[in-house]
Design an enzyme around this catalytic site. Structure first.
Site, short mmCIF file in Angstrom:
data_model
loop_
_atom_site.label_atom_id
_atom_site.label_comp_id
_atom_site.label_asym_id
_atom_site.label_seq_id
_atom_site.Cartn_x
_atom_site.Cartn_y
_atom_site.Cartn_z
N GLY A 170 42.99 47.12 46.77
CA GLY A 170 43.16 46.05 45.79
C GLY A 170 44.35 46.26 44.89
N ASP A 228 37.84 50.29 52.08
CA ASP A 228 37.85 48.92 51.56
C ASP A 228 37.31 47.99 52.65
OD1 ASP A 228 38.78 46.34 50.32
OD2 ASP A 228 39.84 47.71 48.99
N ASN A 229 36.59 46.95 52.23
CA ASN A 229 36.16 45.95 53.22
C ASN A 229 37.08 44.72 53.18
OD1 ASN A 229 35.38 44.75 50.85
ND2 ASN A 229 33.21 44.56 51.38
N PHE A 250 37.05 51.75 42.47
CA PHE A 250 37.61 50.44 42.13
C PHE A 250 36.79 49.30 42.76
CE2 PHE A 250 41.42 53.22 42.68
CZ PHE A 250 42.03 53.07 41.44
N SER A 291 35.99 48.34 31.92
CA SER A 291 36.78 47.24 31.36
C SER A 291 36.57 47.14 29.86
CB SER A 291 36.31 45.94 32.02
OG SER A 291 36.79 44.82 31.31
N TYR A 295 29.51 39.52 35.33
CA TYR A 295 30.53 40.55 35.62
C TYR A 295 30.53 41.60 34.52
CZ TYR A 295 35.10 42.79 35.59
OH TYR A 295 36.11 43.73 35.53
N LYS A 321 29.50 45.89 34.43
CA LYS A 321 30.29 47.02 33.90
C LYS A 321 29.46 47.81 32.88
CE LYS A 321 34.14 46.41 36.18
NZ LYS A 321 34.40 47.24 37.34
N ASN A 352 43.33 34.76 36.21
CA ASN A 352 44.02 35.52 35.18
C ASN A 352 45.39 34.92 34.89
OD1 ASN A 352 42.41 38.06 36.85
ND2 ASN A 352 42.02 37.71 34.69
N GLY A 364 33.57 31.67 26.76
CA GLY A 364 33.45 33.13 26.86
C GLY A 364 34.68 33.90 26.41
N ASP A 365 35.83 33.22 26.22
CA ASP A 365 37.04 33.94 25.79
C ASP A 365 36.92 34.37 24.34
OD1 ASP A 365 38.51 33.97 28.09
OD2 ASP A 365 39.77 32.24 27.59
P1 NAD Z 1 40.77 43.85 43.36
O1 NAD Z 1 39.79 42.79 43.71
O2 NAD Z 1 42.20 43.63 43.67
O3 NAD Z 1 40.32 45.26 43.99
C1 NAD Z 1 38.97 45.57 44.27
C2 NAD Z 1 38.91 46.04 45.69
O4 NAD Z 1 37.57 46.39 46.03
C3 NAD Z 1 39.36 44.98 46.70
O5 NAD Z 1 40.29 45.56 47.57
C4 NAD Z 1 38.06 44.61 47.41
O6 NAD Z 1 38.31 44.19 48.74
C5 NAD Z 1 37.28 45.89 47.32
N1 NAD Z 1 35.82 45.76 47.41
C6 NAD Z 1 34.99 44.99 46.64
N2 NAD Z 1 33.71 45.18 47.01
C7 NAD Z 1 33.74 46.09 48.03
C8 NAD Z 1 32.74 46.70 48.82
N3 NAD Z 1 31.44 46.39 48.68
N4 NAD Z 1 33.12 47.58 49.76
C9 NAD Z 1 34.43 47.89 49.95
N5 NAD Z 1 35.42 47.35 49.23
C10 NAD Z 1 35.07 46.46 48.27
O7 NAD Z 1 40.59 44.15 41.79
P2 NAD Z 1 41.44 45.08 40.84
O8 NAD Z 1 42.10 44.20 39.86
O9 NAD Z 1 42.23 46.03 41.64
O10 NAD Z 1 40.26 45.81 40.09
C11 NAD Z 1 39.75 47.06 40.49
C12 NAD Z 1 38.59 47.42 39.61
O11 NAD Z 1 39.01 47.40 38.24
C13 NAD Z 1 37.42 46.43 39.70
O12 NAD Z 1 36.22 47.17 39.61
C14 NAD Z 1 37.59 45.57 38.46
O13 NAD Z 1 36.37 45.05 38.00
C15 NAD Z 1 38.15 46.57 37.47
N6 NAD Z 1 38.92 45.94 36.39
C16 NAD Z 1 39.98 45.15 36.69
C17 NAD Z 1 40.71 44.54 35.66
C18 NAD Z 1 41.88 43.65 35.95
O14 NAD Z 1 42.36 42.98 35.04
N7 NAD Z 1 42.41 43.62 37.18
C19 NAD Z 1 40.32 44.74 34.33
C20 NAD Z 1 39.24 45.56 34.06
C21 NAD Z 1 38.54 46.17 35.10
C1 UD1 Z 2 39.33 38.19 31.83
C2 UD1 Z 2 37.85 38.37 31.74
C3 UD1 Z 2 37.52 39.84 31.55
C4 UD1 Z 2 38.15 40.65 32.68
C5 UD1 Z 2 39.65 40.37 32.71
C6 UD1 Z 2 40.34 41.07 33.85
C7 UD1 Z 2 36.98 36.27 30.83
C8 UD1 Z 2 36.25 35.65 29.71
N1 UD1 Z 2 37.29 37.57 30.68
O1 UD1 Z 2 39.88 38.68 30.64
O2 UD1 Z 2 36.13 40.05 31.53
O3 UD1 Z 2 37.91 42.03 32.48
O4 UD1 Z 2 39.87 38.97 32.86
O5 UD1 Z 2 39.95 40.54 35.09
O6 UD1 Z 2 37.27 35.64 31.83
N2 UD1 Z 2 44.67 32.03 30.05
C9 UD1 Z 2 45.20 30.76 29.93
N3 UD1 Z 2 45.37 30.03 31.07
C10 UD1 Z 2 45.07 30.52 32.32
C11 UD1 Z 2 44.54 31.82 32.43
C12 UD1 Z 2 44.34 32.56 31.27
O7 UD1 Z 2 45.48 30.31 28.83
O8 UD1 Z 2 45.24 29.78 33.32
C13 UD1 Z 2 44.48 32.83 28.83
C14 UD1 Z 2 43.04 33.21 28.57
O9 UD1 Z 2 42.40 32.25 27.79
C15 UD1 Z 2 43.22 34.54 27.82
C16 UD1 Z 2 44.53 35.11 28.36
O10 UD1 Z 2 45.20 34.03 28.99
O11 UD1 Z 2 43.40 34.27 26.47
C17 UD1 Z 2 44.31 36.21 29.37
O12 UD1 Z 2 43.39 35.72 30.34
P1 UD1 Z 2 42.93 36.60 31.59
O13 UD1 Z 2 44.11 37.09 32.31
O14 UD1 Z 2 41.91 35.80 32.34
O15 UD1 Z 2 42.25 37.89 30.91
P2 UD1 Z 2 41.02 37.98 29.87
O16 UD1 Z 2 40.57 36.66 29.43
O17 UD1 Z 2 41.41 38.94 28.82
#
Ligand code: NAD
Ligand code: UD1
Length: 341
Positions: A10, A31-32, A80, A124, A149, A153, A199, A294-295
């Site tokens: 990921g 990874d799946n 992850f 997170s 979600y 966590k 995001n 939720g934001d």
């Molecule tokens: P991602 O979706 O890109 O990566 C997650 C990976 O896990 C993917 O490759 C997916 O295919 C794999 N996966 C999910 N379920 C699986 C399973 N049952 N078996 C095998 N593989 C599986 O997400 P990411 O952004 O790289 O995030 C990684 C971790 O960090 C996640 O746990 C996510 O919740 C956490 N996290 C991410 C953010 C963010 O903003 N990206 C923020 C806070 C926490």
């Molecule tokens: C979101 C999740 C959070 C998660 C994180 C990373 C919610 C409520 N929270 O956080 O739990 O850990 O992603 O995956 O979803 N925004 C816009 N327009 C868009 C997209 C986003 O205005 O099209 C704004 C959002 O309102 C926020 C900011 O951009 O204020 C960042 O958004 P995002 O990237 O989704 O992150 P979080 O909201 O912080």
């Protein structure tokens, strides 16, 4: 050392794999590909000139995971593997609870059976909930969540803490990520969400590359300096390097330790849009729309513990984050090319 990356194909896992390989460690990725592409692992190998041991397997599949632990001598696991779309988690909560909790339980059980004692977990900032003042500090109590979600966590952090309490040899590092954006500076690795991005940064880059018409800013009437939400954005390569430090820490300690990984500086949605426009030279049409349920108005990290204890500090600037996000999207307009839209 040999590090098993569960969910390592990921966004965060693939960048972390590069940092670990460049530091001389061996990497096993399981990874799946439910939210990623094997092409990301190919590119990790291409960038580092190293071979990754890889398995296409579901981390909840105990027989498969037992075999993987038997075939490899694992020093440390980074977990992850999880589903992460907040909105979707409200529509299909059981899928989120099943996948996220089951990956965690299966990994901990397989580690116990194989005698592996070190794990780093992707937590997170969402676990601070809406009750804590900003900036968030690790000593604050976990809050609740407005979505499944976030609850997964919170529950997984509890599971790790209880497991480490019961096994004094176990080492658990809980990393609370703030908002990772950006990409590998080569433009070969980056964030490639399936469907409409949830995001902010991937939405902006898809507007910039012409895949979407305009950005909707979720709310312009928050109690913040410009009325839009503020977050603590950090560069994905800084985050990847944080994992390297966390693995080193896990190897040298036992018990549970929690670290915020953020910069400590919040930026608003409009500040991000403007920074992206100046880094890319591309205008991003925006409309201010309603708030997203939720934001939170604003949150950011107190990152001082990670600096003090891990020797880690985010070094890259917002300009670096925007330039590298754009470099990735420009070179890969359709990501890894497997989007089903
Ligand atoms: P991602 O979706 O890109 O990566 C997650 C990976 O896990 C993917 O490759 C997916 O295919 C794999 N996966 C999910 N379920 C699986 C399973 N049952 N078996 C095998 N593989 C599986 O997400 P990411 O952004 O790289 O995030 C990684 C971790 O960090 C996640 O746990 C996510 O919740 C956490 N996290 C991410 C953010 C963010 O903003 N990206 C923020 C806070 C926490
Ligand atoms: C979101 C999740 C959070 C998660 C994180 C990373 C919610 C409520 N929270 O956080 O739990 O850990 O992603 O995956 O979803 N925004 C816009 N327009 C868009 C997209 C986003 O205005 O099209 C704004 C959002 O309102 C926020 C900011 O951009 O204020 C960042 O958004 P995002 O990237 O989704 O992150 P979080 O909201 O912080």
């Amino acid at each position: 050392m040999t590090i098993l990356l569960a969910g390592g194909a990921g966004y965060i896992g693939s960048h972390t794999a590069v940092s670990l390989l460049e530091a001389g460690h061996d990497v096993v990725i399981v990874d799946n590909y439910i939210n990623s592409s094997p092409a990301a692992v190919d590119r990790v190998e291409e960038l580092t000139g190293r071979t990754v041991t890889r398995y296409r397997a579901d981390v909840t599949d105990k027989a498969a995971m037992t075999a993987i632990f038997a075939e490899n001598t694992i020093d440390c696991v980074i977990h992850f593997a999880g589903l992460k779309a907040v909105g979707e988690s409200g529509r299909v909560p059981l899928r989120y609870y099943r996948n996220n909790l089951d990956t965690t339980l299966t990994l901990l059980e397989c580690m116990a059976a194989a005698g592996v004692k070190r794990i780093v977990f992707s937590s997170s900032a969402t676990v601070y909930g809406d009750e804590n003042p900003v900036p968030y500090v690790e000593t604050m109590r976990r809050g609740g969540s407005s979505h499944p979600y976030g609850w997964t966590k919170i529950m997984m952090e509890q599971i790790f803490e209880d497991t480490a309490k019961a096994d004094s040899d176990l080492s658990v590092v809980l990393l609370r990520y703030f908002n990772p954006i950006g990409a590998h500076p080569s433009g070969r690795l980056g964030e490639d969400p399936r469907g409409v991005p949830n995001n902010l940064m991937p939405y902006i880059t898809q507007v910039a590359v012409g895949r979407r018409d305009r950005l909707t800013v979720f709310g312009g009437d928050y109690p913040t300096p410009d009325g839009t939400c503020r977050r603590d954005y950090l560069h994905i390569m800084d985050l990847a390097e944080g994992h390297l430090r966390a693995v080193e820490y896990a190897m040298a300690h036992t018990g549970t330790e929690v670290f915020n990984l953020g910069t400590g500086t919040p930026y608003s949605v409009l500040e991000i849009v403007h920074a992206f426009e100046s880094a890319s030279g591309v205008a991003i049409p925006c409309t201010i729309g309603p708030r997203r349920p939720g934001d939170l108005p604003q949150f950011w990290a107190d990152p001082s513990k990670a600096e003090r204890v891990l020797g880690w500090k985010a070094r890259r600037s917002l300009e670096d984050m925007c330039r590298d996000s754009w470099n990735w999207q420009r070179q890969n307009p359709m990501g890894y090319g497997e989007n089903k839209e």
